[in-house]
Design a protein around this motif. Sequence first.
Motif, PDB file in Angstrom:
ATOM      1  N   ASN A   1       1.029  -1.015   0.050  1.00  0.00           N
ATOM      2  CA  ASN A   1      -0.029   0.063   0.090  1.00  0.00           C
ATOM      3  C   ASN A   1       0.795   1.223   0.110  1.00  0.00           C
ATOM      4  OD1 ASN A   1      -2.857  -1.092   0.785  1.00  0.00           O
ATOM      5  ND2 ASN A   1      -1.553  -2.095   2.084  1.00  0.00           N
ATOM      6  N   LEU A   2       2.012   1.130   0.540  1.00  0.00           N
ATOM      7  CA  LEU A   2       2.914   2.579   0.885  1.00  0.00           C
ATOM      8  C   LEU A   2       3.769   2.614  -0.111  1.00  0.00           C
ATOM      9  CD1 LEU A   2       3.853   1.760   4.626  1.00  0.00           C
ATOM     10  CD2 LEU A   2       1.724   3.043   3.756  1.00  0.00           C
ATOM     11  N   SER A   3       3.812   4.014  -0.694  1.00  0.00           N
ATOM     12  CA  SER A   3       4.730   4.381  -1.352  1.00  0.00           C
ATOM     13  C   SER A   3       6.097   4.735  -0.843  1.00  0.00           C
ATOM     14  CB  SER A   3       4.357   5.900  -2.117  1.00  0.00           C
ATOM     15  OG  SER A   3       4.733   6.884  -0.669  1.00  0.00           O
ATOM     16  N   PRO A   4       7.219   4.799  -1.467  1.00  0.00           N
ATOM     17  CA  PRO A   4       8.574   4.890  -0.677  1.00  0.00           C
ATOM     18  C   PRO A   4       8.750   6.243   0.187  1.00  0.00           C
ATOM     19  CG  PRO A   4       8.767   4.597  -3.218  1.00  0.00           C
ATOM     20  CD  PRO A   4       7.380   4.717  -2.787  1.00  0.00           C
ATOM     21  N   VAL A   5       8.097   7.267  -0.259  1.00  0.00           N
ATOM     22  CA  VAL A   5       8.068   8.254   0.648  1.00  0.00           C
ATOM     23  C   VAL A   5       7.374   7.902   2.142  1.00  0.00           C
ATOM     24  CG1 VAL A   5       7.115  10.884   0.936  1.00  0.00           C
ATOM     25  CG2 VAL A   5       8.074   9.895  -1.046  1.00  0.00           C
ATOM     26  N   GLU A   6       6.002   7.350   1.989  1.00  0.00           N
ATOM     27  CA  GLU A   6       5.207   7.048   3.172  1.00  0.00           C
ATOM     28  C   GLU A   6       6.053   6.091   4.026  1.00  0.00           C
ATOM     29  OE1 GLU A   6       0.557   6.966   1.981  1.00  0.00           O
ATOM     30  OE2 GLU A   6       1.990   5.480   0.988  1.00  0.00           O
TER      31      GLU A   6
ATOM     32  N   ARG B   1       4.544   7.716  11.854  1.00  0.00           N
ATOM     33  CA  ARG B   1       3.645   6.737  11.742  1.00  0.00           C
ATOM     34  C   ARG B   1       2.295   6.750  12.275  1.00  0.00           C
ATOM     35  NH1 ARG B   1       8.131   3.918  13.720  1.00  0.00           N
ATOM     36  NH2 ARG B   1       7.583   4.104  16.039  1.00  0.00           N
ATOM     37  N   HIS B   2       1.981   7.826  13.490  1.00  0.00           N
ATOM     38  CA  HIS B   2       0.726   8.315  13.781  1.00  0.00           C
ATOM     39  C   HIS B   2       0.127   8.944  12.459  1.00  0.00           C
ATOM     40  CE1 HIS B   2      -2.391   9.836  16.314  1.00  0.00           C
ATOM     41  NE2 HIS B   2      -2.056  11.097  16.115  1.00  0.00           N
ATOM     42  N   VAL B   3       0.465  10.079  12.053  1.00  0.00           N
ATOM     43  CA  VAL B   3       0.228  10.850  11.007  1.00  0.00           C
ATOM     44  C   VAL B   3      -0.069   9.869   9.720  1.00  0.00           C
ATOM     45  CG1 VAL B   3       0.678  12.681   9.141  1.00  0.00           C
ATOM     46  CG2 VAL B   3       1.567  13.163  11.667  1.00  0.00           C
ATOM     47  N   LEU B   4       0.627   9.024   9.460  1.00  0.00           N
ATOM     48  CA  LEU B   4       0.611   8.110   8.293  1.00  0.00           C
ATOM     49  C   LEU B   4      -0.659   7.231   8.570  1.00  0.00           C
ATOM     50  CD1 LEU B   4       1.310   7.429   5.697  1.00  0.00           C
ATOM     51  CD2 LEU B   4       2.960   5.798   6.339  1.00  0.00           C
ATOM     52  N   ARG B   5      -0.770   6.538   9.770  1.00  0.00           N
ATOM     53  CA  ARG B   5      -1.699   5.801  10.017  1.00  0.00           C
ATOM     54  C   ARG B   5      -3.234   6.526  10.114  1.00  0.00           C
ATOM     55  NH1 ARG B   5      -2.902   1.061  12.178  1.00  0.00           N
ATOM     56  NH2 ARG B   5      -4.688   0.697  13.622  1.00  0.00           N
TER      57      ARG B   5
ATOM     58  N   ILE C   1      -4.706  -0.650   8.909  1.00  0.00           N
ATOM     59  CA  ILE C   1      -3.245  -0.981   8.268  1.00  0.00           C
ATOM     60  C   ILE C   1      -2.193  -1.333   9.186  1.00  0.00           C
ATOM     61  CG2 ILE C   1      -2.706   1.504   8.152  1.00  0.00           C
ATOM     62  CD1 ILE C   1      -1.535   0.794   5.224  1.00  0.00           C
ATOM     63  N   ASP C   2      -1.259  -2.316   8.879  1.00  0.00           N
ATOM     64  CA  ASP C   2      -0.150  -2.404   9.575  1.00  0.00           C
ATOM     65  C   ASP C   2       0.959  -1.786   8.848  1.00  0.00           C
ATOM     66  OD1 ASP C   2       2.249  -3.617  10.575  1.00  0.00           O
ATOM     67  OD2 ASP C   2       1.190  -5.158  11.522  1.00  0.00           O
ATOM     68  N   LEU C   3       1.562  -0.749   9.529  1.00  0.00           N
ATOM     69  CA  LEU C   3       2.663   0.062   8.416  1.00  0.00           C
ATOM     70  C   LEU C   3       3.980  -0.718   8.330  1.00  0.00           C
ATOM     71  CD1 LEU C   3       1.912   3.633   9.787  1.00  0.00           C
ATOM     72  CD2 LEU C   3       1.202   2.577   7.791  1.00  0.00           C
ATOM     73  N   GLU C   4       4.044  -1.244   9.474  1.00  0.00           N
ATOM     74  CA  GLU C   4       5.467  -2.214   9.568  1.00  0.00           C
ATOM     75  C   GLU C   4       5.503  -3.324   8.326  1.00  0.00           C
ATOM     76  OE1 GLU C   4       6.670  -3.442  13.090  1.00  0.00           O
ATOM     77  OE2 GLU C   4       6.642  -1.567  13.861  1.00  0.00           O
ATOM     78  N   LYS C   5       4.422  -4.009   8.484  1.00  0.00           N
ATOM     79  CA  LYS C   5       4.091  -4.942   7.448  1.00  0.00           C
ATOM     80  C   LYS C   5       3.639  -4.604   5.804  1.00  0.00           C
ATOM     81  CE  LYS C   5       3.171  -8.626  10.863  1.00  0.00           C
ATOM     82  NZ  LYS C   5       1.918  -9.508  11.489  1.00  0.00           N
ATOM     83  N   ASP C   6       3.323  -3.158   5.923  1.00  0.00           N
ATOM     84  CA  ASP C   6       2.635  -2.853   4.794  1.00  0.00           C
ATOM     85  C   ASP C   6       1.538  -3.481   4.366  1.00  0.00           C
ATOM     86  OD1 ASP C   6       2.013  -1.132   2.498  1.00  0.00           O
ATOM     87  OD2 ASP C   6       4.190  -1.518   1.442  1.00  0.00           O
ATOM     88  N   PHE C   7       0.565  -3.774   5.290  1.00  0.00           N
ATOM     89  CA  PHE C   7      -0.439  -4.854   5.073  1.00  0.00           C
ATOM     90  C   PHE C   7      -1.701  -4.301   5.609  1.00  0.00           C
ATOM     91  CE2 PHE C   7      -3.504  -8.063   6.342  1.00  0.00           C
ATOM     92  CZ  PHE C   7      -3.730  -8.942   5.330  1.00  0.00           C
ATOM     93  N   GLY C   8      -2.861  -4.147   4.837  1.00  0.00           N
ATOM     94  CA  GLY C   8      -4.147  -3.382   5.056  1.00  0.00           C
ATOM     95  C   GLY C   8      -5.294  -4.223   4.697  1.00  0.00           C
TER      96      GLY C   8
END
Length: 120
Positions: free
Chosen positions: A43-48, A58-62, A96-103
């Motif tokens: 889901n995440l771009s390189p910038v994200e 992480r808080h802002v992105l979540r 979404i789990d940001l560490e796993k890039d899984f939503g």
Amino acid sequence: MNKMEAEFSNLVKAFRKRHMGKGPREIRTTFCNHWAICEMEGNLSPVEKFIASGSEGRHVLRTARTEMVKEMYRNHPPVEMEELLGAKFLELYLDIDLEKDFGMSIFVFDQNIQNKFASK
């Protein structure tokens, strides 16, 4: 995943790409009663990913990837999904789990889409 679930996955990817600039790399959809449950990877771009490397980021992105996505669907109802399923979109739940890039996204409709499109 049956044909209708695959078509729904394609619509989700296109919707996110159109409204967010990037869709998930891979989506698997399962219809369950009134729900279309989408598992999404990439889901995440390189910038994200860079933003997610810090706790404040992480808080802002979540927040962006949950609350702002819900708002996006409220402001831009997924008409194509409703037309495909012949059902009205009611609600969206997601996480979404940001560490796993899984939503996960759960789309709720006004009809039992599982029965309507069950593989025979």
